[in-house]
Enzyme design. Structure first.
Site, PDB file in Angstrom:
ATOM      1  N   ARG A  70       0.751  -1.476   0.025  1.00  9.83           N
ATOM      2  CA  ARG A  70       0.248   0.519   0.313  1.00  9.83           C
ATOM      3  C   ARG A  70       0.821   1.445   0.000  1.00  9.83           C
ATOM      4  NH1 ARG A  70      -1.740   2.408   4.332  1.00  9.83           N
ATOM      5  NH2 ARG A  70      -1.908  -0.290   5.452  1.00  9.83           N
ATOM      6  N   TYR A  96     -14.434  17.426 -15.036  1.00 11.19           N
ATOM      7  CA  TYR A  96     -14.748  16.036 -15.105  1.00 11.19           C
ATOM      8  C   TYR A  96     -15.663  16.389 -13.946  1.00 11.19           C
ATOM      9  CZ  TYR A  96     -14.962  11.601 -14.632  1.00 11.19           C
ATOM     10  OH  TYR A  96     -15.343  10.041 -14.911  1.00 11.19           O
ATOM     11  N   ASP A 105      -5.836  19.184 -14.716  1.00 10.52           N
ATOM     12  CA  ASP A 105      -6.163  17.339 -15.168  1.00 10.52           C
ATOM     13  C   ASP A 105      -5.852  17.043 -16.471  1.00 10.52           C
ATOM     14  OD1 ASP A 105      -7.950  15.324 -16.217  1.00 10.52           O
ATOM     15  OD2 ASP A 105      -8.982  15.324 -14.529  1.00 10.52           O
ATOM     16  N   LYS A 147      -7.822   6.661 -19.287  1.00 10.97           N
ATOM     17  CA  LYS A 147      -7.811   7.092 -20.998  1.00 10.97           C
ATOM     18  C   LYS A 147      -6.608   6.701 -21.827  1.00 10.97           C
ATOM     19  CE  LYS A 147     -11.087   8.173 -18.571  1.00 10.97           C
ATOM     20  NZ  LYS A 147     -12.101   9.577 -17.958  1.00 10.97           N
TER      21      LYS A 147
HETATM   22  C1  LIG Z   1     -12.352   9.943 -16.450  1.00  6.73           C
HETATM   23  C2  LIG Z   1     -11.512  10.931 -16.040  1.00  6.73           C
HETATM   24  C3  LIG Z   1     -11.415  11.110 -14.565  1.00  6.73           C
HETATM   25  C4  LIG Z   1     -11.808   9.831 -13.764  1.00  6.73           C
HETATM   26  O1  LIG Z   1     -11.138   9.087 -13.665  1.00  6.73           O
HETATM   27  P1  LIG Z   1     -11.117   7.286 -13.497  1.00  6.73           P
HETATM   28  O2  LIG Z   1     -10.568   6.730 -14.218  1.00  6.73           O
HETATM   29  O3  LIG Z   1     -12.511   7.839 -13.985  1.00  6.73           O
HETATM   30  O4  LIG Z   1     -11.674   7.942 -11.922  1.00  6.73           O
HETATM   31  C5  LIG Z   1     -10.708  12.257 -14.759  1.00  6.73           C
HETATM   32  N1  LIG Z   1     -10.440  13.882 -14.875  1.00  6.73           N
HETATM   33  C6  LIG Z   1     -11.080  13.480 -16.824  1.00  6.73           C
HETATM   34  C7  LIG Z   1     -10.435  14.399 -17.210  1.00  6.73           C
HETATM   35  C8  LIG Z   1     -11.920  12.553 -17.643  1.00  6.73           C
HETATM   36  O5  LIG Z   1     -11.829  12.210 -18.653  1.00  6.73           O
END
Ligand SMILES: *Cc1c(COP(=O)(O)O)cnc(C)c1O
Length: 402
Positions: free
Chosen positions: A60, A113, A185, A210
């Site tokens: 962890r 998001y 992000d 992604k």
């Molecule tokens: C999908 C996404 C998230 C969240 O990510 P998860 O892996 O689904 O927790 C955060 N920010 C953006 C821009 C995203 O496209």
């Protein structure tokens, strides 16, 4: 070692393939499936423990398979250090929980998001965070909201699903003017498609689900930046316990080797689809920052690399027409997410923005007829044939059309 073979001087594809420790040895990182590690001496144990996320003590806190992946990701990003998480939301919430204290102020884009906005609301309701939302398209609103006491200014660029572009250098100036951190992000652009740290950001965050993972088969997240800043984020990771296991860490590192190749191809496909759609009479508004007519094009051209991202969105007449488009695809899949090898389509009004009222959606520039495409790495003519066919079928299905 010769200057030119220093990993940090190499191009992104070479760095992605060879990683931070090129040389003889296993071609792929060995997966160490071990929740804990044992030691000959107390000193050895204390030493492993003191290395935290870089050590091999207890899974962890971080583990060798994960650390190898974190080092490779940091090298690709050009960041001094990086941490991986069990999901993008685990990365975002660890950042907020690590940096923010009760009473601290945070500013974010209202286009952020949905999960991020939910986390901010959660923190405001339960943890005493004070939160203000500003508009990606209105930099003057950022300067009005960020003040002394602001800990984080959190942005995304391009935004979902209308692809607004945020000038990252300007956002950094606003944040730093009041001693706040700029966190970006960078999921839509990817680590090879935009380098927020070069434009003044302090922390770069990803949903590695992604383009970093890239094959629609895993959930993960990442945070990169200076080690001093990551210390608090890492402590939140240890407290809340959300990090990838050895198998997932290995899969992410494997995917990183083809990241530049996949991103370049997806971005080129998206740009070509946008070019062909730009004068297509079957659609209304088209959002893609690679188009010269896009209001954020010049900024995107300055701060994005390898193209303008894999996501575009366009409007058709109404919700029924949008439905006819996504149900008319034969190759393109109707699914959430982006950054995968396969092209995905969805209707934001019925997915990511479903919980908003029609008025709120209208204010966000999202009509019922908006379709989002997250373009993959298929052959462009196959993608175009599918898109062209679905648009033709949707136009044919419209009442009053022959
Ligand atoms: C999908 C996404 C998230 C969240 O990510 P998860 O892996 O689904 O927790 C955060 N920010 C953006 C821009 C995203 O496209």
């Amino acid at each position: 070692m010769a200057e030119s073979s220093r990993p940090r001087d190499q191009g992104p594809s070479t760095r992605a393939v060879h990683g931070p420790h090129p040389g003889p040895g296993p071609e792929s990182t060995p997966i160490i499936h071990s929740s804990n590690f044992s030691f000959e001496t107390l000193e050895a144990m204390l030493e492993a423990q003191s290395r935290g996320a870089a050590g091999a003590f207890y899974q962890r806190e971080g583990h060798p398979t994960l650390h190898a992946c974190e080092e490779r990701l940091a090298l690709i990003e050009g960041a001094p250090a990086g941490l991986l998480f069990a999901s993008g939301m685990a990365a975002i919430t660890a950042t907020l929980l690590g940096v923010m204290r009760a009473g601290d102020h945070v500013v974010a884009l209202r286009q952020c998001y949905g999960g991020t906005l939910m986390a901010l609301r959660w923190g405001a309701e339960r943890l005493g965070w004070v939160c203000d939302l500003v508009d990606a398209a209105d930099p003057a609103s950022w300067a009005r909201a960020v003040r002394s006491g602001t800990r984080i200014f959190h942005v995304e660029s391009p935004t979902n699903p209308t692809l607004e572009v945020v000038d990252l250098a300007r956002a950094a100036e606003v944040a730093h003017g009041h001693g706040a951190l700029l966190s970006v992000d960078n999921t839509f652009a990817s680590p090879v498609g935009q380098g927020p740290l070069l434009h003044g950001a302090d922390l770069v965050l990803y949903s590695a689900t992604k383009s970093i993972g890239g094959h629609g088969d895993l959930l993960a997240g990442a945070v990169l930046g200076a080690p001093e800043l990551l210390r608090d984020v890492e402590s939140a990771r240890r407290v809340f316990g959300g990090l990838p296991d050895p198998w997932t860490a290995w899969l992410i590192e494997r995917s990183l080797k083809t990241l530049p190749l996949r991103v370049e191809r997806s971005n080129a496909n998206a740009a070509e689809l946008a070019r062909r759609l730009a004068d297509d009479r079957r659609i209304g508004r088209l959002n893609y920052p690679g188009l010269p007519a896009h209001p954020g094009h010049a900024t995107a051209a300055r701060q994005m690399t390898l193209g303008f991202g894999p996501v575009l969105s366009f409007e058709v007449a109404d919700g029924a027409a949008a439905r006819a488009v996504v149900e008319g695809f034969r190759l393109i899949r109707h699914a959430a997410s982006l950054g995968s090898v396969s092209t995905l389509a969805m209707i934001p009004a019925l997915t990511s923005l479903r919980r908003l009222s029609p008025e709120e959606r209208a204010r966000a520039g999202v009509s019922d007829g908006l379709v989002r495409l997250a373009v993959g790495i298929e052959d462009i003519e196959d993608l175009w044939a599918d898109l062209d066919g679905a648009l033709a079928a949707a136009a044919g299905a419209r009442p009053g059309n022959p």
